[in-house]
Scaffold this motif. Sequence first.
Motif, short mmCIF file in Angstrom:
data_model
loop_
_atom_site.label_atom_id
_atom_site.label_comp_id
_atom_site.label_asym_id
_atom_site.label_seq_id
_atom_site.Cartn_x
_atom_site.Cartn_y
_atom_site.Cartn_z
N GLU A 47 0.86 -1.17 0.00
CA GLU A 47 0.00 0.00 0.00
C GLU A 47 0.90 1.23 0.00
O GLU A 47 1.98 1.22 0.60
CB GLU A 47 -0.87 -0.03 1.26
CG GLU A 47 -1.92 1.02 1.35
CD GLU A 47 -2.83 0.77 2.53
OE1 GLU A 47 -3.87 0.10 2.34
OE2 GLU A 47 -2.49 1.23 3.64
N ASP A 49 0.70 5.68 0.11
CA ASP A 49 -0.18 6.84 0.19
C ASP A 49 0.18 7.85 -0.88
O ASP A 49 1.28 7.87 -1.39
CB ASP A 49 -0.20 7.44 1.60
CG ASP A 49 1.03 8.24 1.96
OD1 ASP A 49 1.30 9.25 1.28
OD2 ASP A 49 1.71 7.87 2.93
N ASN A 50 -0.81 8.69 -1.22
CA ASN A 50 -0.64 9.57 -2.38
C ASN A 50 0.26 10.78 -2.13
O ASN A 50 0.37 11.65 -2.99
CB ASN A 50 -1.99 9.99 -2.96
CG ASN A 50 -2.80 10.84 -2.02
OD1 ASN A 50 -2.49 10.99 -0.85
ND2 ASN A 50 -3.88 11.40 -2.55
N TYR A 75 -4.93 0.50 -14.10
CA TYR A 75 -5.70 1.26 -13.11
C TYR A 75 -7.10 1.47 -13.65
O TYR A 75 -7.27 1.87 -14.80
CB TYR A 75 -5.01 2.61 -12.85
CG TYR A 75 -5.78 3.54 -11.96
CD1 TYR A 75 -6.00 3.23 -10.62
CD2 TYR A 75 -6.28 4.73 -12.45
CE1 TYR A 75 -6.71 4.09 -9.80
CE2 TYR A 75 -6.98 5.60 -11.64
CZ TYR A 75 -7.20 5.27 -10.31
OH TYR A 75 -7.91 6.13 -9.50
N THR A 105 -6.05 7.35 -6.84
CA THR A 105 -6.12 6.44 -5.69
C THR A 105 -6.98 5.23 -6.04
O THR A 105 -7.82 5.27 -6.93
CB THR A 105 -6.70 7.17 -4.46
OG1 THR A 105 -7.99 7.70 -4.80
CG2 THR A 105 -5.78 8.29 -3.99
N GLY A 106 -6.73 4.16 -5.30
CA GLY A 106 -7.47 2.92 -5.50
C GLY A 106 -6.54 1.77 -5.82
O GLY A 106 -5.34 1.82 -5.58
N LYS A 107 -7.11 0.72 -6.37
CA LYS A 107 -6.38 -0.50 -6.66
C LYS A 107 -5.63 -0.38 -7.99
O LYS A 107 -6.20 0.01 -9.00
CB LYS A 107 -7.33 -1.69 -6.70
CG LYS A 107 -6.63 -3.01 -6.97
CD LYS A 107 -7.55 -4.18 -6.85
CE LYS A 107 -8.45 -4.27 -8.06
NZ LYS A 107 -9.22 -5.52 -8.12
N ASN A 126 -2.55 -1.00 -3.24
CA ASN A 126 -3.53 0.06 -3.04
C ASN A 126 -2.80 1.39 -2.91
O ASN A 126 -1.86 1.52 -2.14
CB ASN A 126 -4.36 -0.21 -1.77
CG ASN A 126 -5.33 -1.33 -1.99
OD1 ASN A 126 -6.01 -1.38 -2.99
ND2 ASN A 126 -5.40 -2.24 -1.04
N TYR A 127 -3.29 2.36 -3.67
CA TYR A 127 -2.79 3.73 -3.61
C TYR A 127 -3.84 4.52 -2.87
O TYR A 127 -4.95 4.73 -3.38
CB TYR A 127 -2.57 4.24 -5.04
CG TYR A 127 -1.81 5.54 -5.15
CD1 TYR A 127 -0.59 5.71 -4.52
CD2 TYR A 127 -2.30 6.57 -5.94
CE1 TYR A 127 0.11 6.90 -4.65
CE2 TYR A 127 -1.60 7.75 -6.08
CZ TYR A 127 -0.39 7.91 -5.44
OH TYR A 127 0.31 9.08 -5.57
N ILE A 128 -3.52 4.91 -1.65
CA ILE A 128 -4.53 5.49 -0.77
C ILE A 128 -4.30 6.98 -0.54
O ILE A 128 -3.20 7.49 -0.71
CB ILE A 128 -4.58 4.76 0.59
CG1 ILE A 128 -3.24 4.89 1.31
CG2 ILE A 128 -4.97 3.31 0.41
CD1 ILE A 128 -3.26 4.39 2.73
N GLU A 129 -5.37 7.66 -0.15
CA GLU A 129 -5.28 9.08 0.15
C GLU A 129 -4.69 9.26 1.54
O GLU A 129 -5.04 8.56 2.48
CB GLU A 129 -6.68 9.71 0.09
CG GLU A 129 -6.62 11.19 -0.13
CD GLU A 129 -7.95 11.74 -0.61
OE1 GLU A 129 -8.30 12.82 -0.15
OE2 GLU A 129 -8.60 11.07 -1.44
N LYS A 130 -3.74 10.19 1.64
CA LYS A 130 -3.09 10.44 2.92
C LYS A 130 -3.99 11.22 3.84
O LYS A 130 -4.71 12.08 3.48
CB LYS A 130 -1.78 11.19 2.70
CG LYS A 130 -1.03 11.42 4.00
CD LYS A 130 0.31 12.03 3.75
CE LYS A 130 0.98 12.26 5.10
NZ LYS A 130 2.27 12.86 5.00
#
Length: 130
Positions: A47, A49-50, A75, A105-107, A126-130
């Motif tokens: 994972e 974070d953005n 994506y 963000t997302g998978k 997963n690219y997630i929002e910080k």
Amino acid sequence: MKKLTVLILSVFLFSNVFANEWPHQNISNAEFATEIVDREPFNIVGELDNSLGKIYFFTNIRNLQGTSVKHRWIYNNKVMADVIFDINGPRWRVWSSKNLWHTWTGKWIVEVVTSENEVLYKKEFNYIEK
């Protein structure tokens, strides 16, 4: 002689155990990382974070010399990049990277694909929002 036989059998069994733990018969390792250091993945992640805009995908390819493979970055069901590698030896370490826009963000999925479009392996992060 008996010790030599036991040693040879031990090495054979030990190598088979590890070969069975590979993600694929032709891929001994596949990881996402924030860096590549000395041709190895460093800071392995599942994972991200953005606030970090770049990720690497490392693959240790085995026994596919003379062929090519690609990393296909996907994506939202859309191919965002294809990075092609010529495999020139029995063990060939390759990696590609993707600069990620903070809103993506997302998978994410990266597929390892042969020149015949056979997907050997795929992995997601997963690219997630910080």
